[in-house]
Scaffold this active site. Sequence first.
Site, PDB file in Angstrom:
ATOM      1  CG  HIS A 109      40.396  34.473  50.051  1.00 25.90           C
ATOM      2  ND1 HIS A 109      40.412  34.681  51.402  1.00 25.90           N
ATOM      3  CD2 HIS A 109      40.837  33.207  49.856  1.00 25.90           C
ATOM      4  CE1 HIS A 109      40.850  33.580  52.001  1.00 25.90           C
ATOM      5  NE2 HIS A 109      41.111  32.676  51.084  1.00 25.90           N
TER       6      HIS A 109
ATOM      7  CB  CYS B 148      38.086  31.419  51.116  1.00 28.10           C
ATOM      8  SG  CYS B 148      39.056  30.255  52.060  1.00 28.10           S
TER       9      CYS B 148
ATOM     10  CG  ASN C 221      43.508  31.465  53.680  1.00 25.21           C
ATOM     11  OD1 ASN C 221      42.449  31.962  54.077  1.00 25.21           O
ATOM     12  ND2 ASN C 221      43.558  30.602  52.677  1.00 25.21           N
TER      13      ASN C 221
END
Lengths: 82, 332
Positions: free
Chosen positions: B257, B122, B288
């Site tokens: 993020h 990520c 996500n």
Amino acid sequence: MAATQEEIVAGLAEIVNEIAGIPVEDVQLDKSFTDDLDVDSLSMVEVVVAAEERFDVKIPDDDVKNLKTVGDAASYILKHQD
Amino acid sequence: MSKIKPSKGAPYAKIMGVGGYRPTRVVPNEVILETIDSSDEWIRSRSGIATRHWASDQETVAAMSIEASGKAIADAGLTADKIGAVIVSTVSHFKQTPAVATEIADKLGTRKAAAFDISAGCAGFGYALTLAKGMVVEGSSEYVLVIGVERLSDLTDLEDRATAFLFGDGAGAVVVGPSDEPHIGPTVWGSEGDKSETIKQTVAWTEYDSAVHKFPAITQEGQAVFRWAVFEMAKVAQQALDAAGISADDLDVFIPHQANMRIIDSMVKTLKLPEHVTVARDIETTGNTSAASIPLAMERLLATGEAKSGDTALVIGFGAGLVYAASVVTLP
Ligand SMILES: CC(C)(COP(=O)(O)OP(=O)(O)OC[C@H]1O[C@@H](n2cnc3c(N)ncnc32)[C@H](O)[C@@H]1OP(=O)(O)O)[C@@H](O)C(=O)NCCC(=O)NCCS
């Protein structure tokens, strides 16, 4: 200087108030964080980190799940602060 | 010893354009509830996620990347033949060799652009952005295409209550090019390999036996990651501000993020960001998407007018590794 149990509970009450918006007077020894105080498992992480900073203790993730009530947390901090 | 002529780069670099691709299929929480014992209310309150996109068989890592990149290149006012290098960050392209970046570079119509994949979970967008900036300033490429792309639905155990609702698919891309002024600040980045067990693939490909295992998926120690993400990453975000000589008051936009709305909310509080800072909350409808989440969120903020070109934004990625990367950038 180490905090007394009374000071710890007062400190926890301020922290819970800040994080979950619960009135400080509702934060009592026998209150369960999740069931009575609207502190879910993720808010509990925030409470723990704030308590660590305030009382200069380390509360590892594995111990967090045993801290069900304000009393549990206060005793833990009382025992582990230096 | 012979004298070697050095390459000639640009004084600084900037993000020139951004583009995103979200798969057509929108998956609401009701679909997630078919395979786990949970509720829409629980998922929304613990993660802020209402819907996410899942890719079809046709929406491959390459196909989504090409769509997002086409938009980013057009947004930068360029054509694909100007792109000198293509960097793809992904953990969900299941064919390791050759790098998917080469296929993307070819299908976009670049002129034999350098092309390679990286793996930084990520934080992948920030890692790739840092490489791109270096390449532009060093002079090996004038324009670098950075792509974050994931099909995390392929790596999700739909029966795992702790993760089934979290992940989504998509691609985000930016073009990094030369600039007379600094528009990408110093990167604060790093890794904490001692915490590699907190987010990981359940089974290694070499150990995977379909008779014994479920298909490999991402698993994590949710609360340990939450704690690290909120409190350790807030420090990293502050360091990136300091490194860029920017105070929170100077900031227009915060694009963390998109892992969990609760992480975003707590970070905003911990960082004491002023009210005027626009915060990316793309997680609600995107889930996500790992390396894709920051450019996707950036594109959406610009498309909706919540942020505008020239705004100063703090971007921070963090995830499996554990790895992280943060910097202050000017939005394209
Ligand atoms: C995944 C996450 C939302 C889970 O929340 P959590 O509070 O840690 O969940 P827990 O597993 O501790 O469970 C807490 C309670 O909710 C219940 N629960 C867990 N999953 C549930 C679900 N899907 N639906 C309903 N209840 C659920 C548990 O049974 C538990 O109940 P109990 O206290 O009565 O036993 C959270 O940990 C998180 O988002 N962490 C960050 C992860 C992340 O973003 N990673 C990517 C970084 S790149």
